[in-house]
Design an enzyme around this catalytic site. Sequence first.
Site, PDB file in Angstrom:
ATOM      1  N   LYS A 151       0.842  -1.199   0.000  1.00  9.30           N
ATOM      2  CA  LYS A 151       0.000   0.000   0.000  1.00  9.30           C
ATOM      3  C   LYS A 151       0.878   1.250   0.000  1.00  9.30           C
ATOM      4  CE  LYS A 151      -3.971   0.154   2.185  1.00  9.30           C
ATOM      5  NZ  LYS A 151      -5.003   0.198   1.134  1.00  9.30           N
TER       6      LYS A 151
HETATM    7  N1  PMP Z   1      -7.222  -3.476  -3.102  1.00 11.68           N
HETATM    8  C1  PMP Z   1      -6.792  -2.221  -2.911  1.00 11.68           C
HETATM    9  C2  PMP Z   1      -6.109  -1.522  -4.033  1.00 11.68           C
HETATM   10  C3  PMP Z   1      -6.982  -1.580  -1.668  1.00 11.68           C
HETATM   11  O1  PMP Z   1      -6.541  -0.341  -1.483  1.00 11.68           O
HETATM   12  C4  PMP Z   1      -7.652  -2.272  -0.649  1.00 11.68           C
HETATM   13  C5  PMP Z   1      -7.888  -1.596   0.679  1.00 11.68           C
HETATM   14  N2  PMP Z   1      -6.834  -1.799   1.574  1.00 11.68           N
HETATM   15  C6  PMP Z   1      -8.088  -3.584  -0.897  1.00 11.68           C
HETATM   16  C7  PMP Z   1      -7.858  -4.156  -2.129  1.00 11.68           C
HETATM   17  C8  PMP Z   1      -8.765  -4.397   0.166  1.00 11.68           C
HETATM   18  O2  PMP Z   1      -7.845  -4.755   1.163  1.00 11.68           O
HETATM   19  P1  PMP Z   1      -8.291  -4.989   2.672  1.00 11.68           P
HETATM   20  O3  PMP Z   1      -9.390  -5.979   2.633  1.00 11.68           O
HETATM   21  O4  PMP Z   1      -7.076  -5.478   3.338  1.00 11.68           O
HETATM   22  O5  PMP Z   1      -8.749  -3.672   3.187  1.00 11.68           O
END
Ligand code: PMP
Length: 304
Positions: A154
Amino acid sequence: MTSYAYFQKKFIPLSEAKIGVMTHCLHYGTALFEGIRGNWNDEKKQTYIFRMKEHYQRLQDGCRVLKIDLPYTIDELCQITIELTRKSGFQEDIYIRPLAYKSTEALGVRLHNLESDFLAFVIPWGPYLDVDMAKCGVSSWHRPPDNVIPPQIKAAGLYINNALAKTEAIDNGYHEAIMLSPDGCVSEGTGENIFLVIGGKLVTPANYNNILMGITRNTVIELAKNDLGIETVERSVSRGELYIAEECFLTGTAAHITPIAEIDHRQIANGKIGEITKKIQKIYFDVIRGKNAKYMDWCTPVYK
Ligand code: PMP
């Protein structure tokens, strides 16, 4: 109730947490963020932080890629987050935003010879997509390949890709974009992973499809397997499969589980929430609010 920040090793009101204009990450996107939810349980008058360790594990992995020296262990980060959330004192659903960033006030494109720091803050935040069912459009913006920017971390700068796709989707009258991988397979939403139901099984893009390995994605895979006996197949998904799926939904910490009504102006099945989606959603919402004894290990209570 006030939003607090943990900033430069102190808990202070969020409104007082400021960084200098020359801070490296502001110019080059050299930061990593997380999004963690605290879910309010009104019966127990308790906020449960969901799968906090897994979020900090992902942050730590990203720090390796960006050469950020996290000044804390995962346990310390969890302790800071609990204290921060307790101090803020909200009695509603909240969102925690940790950020590990290149904090030196210096210019020059690089990852080396820069100090790093960690901050976090808490804000009240309801559902992210805020619709019962989402209308999605496949984006003209693709996810970057791993040799451009690794899409499984991220990294702040990476999110220009997501922002381009999101705004294009909104401008086109959709709620969310679905991005394809560089080779044209389905990848993910701009802040969510995507699941399809095909032949009664769950199907979701795999780690080689340029996705972020979502913690909600993993939660859904576990709940479907353990509580519904439904298997998830992780594989490449073609764009055409989206249109003919029996059900389709998005998963993310902010978006929770949001069913998809239509994609590219094509209705998914009858355009209503599907049976499997409905079942998973119900279990999921109990689990994240600390209402399912089996999954309390995933829930950290904030208040004493
Ligand atoms: N894909 C992206 C690009 C994201 O930013 C997120 C949010 N964190 C997710 C998927 C979903 O991840 P998570 O379930 O860990 O929040």
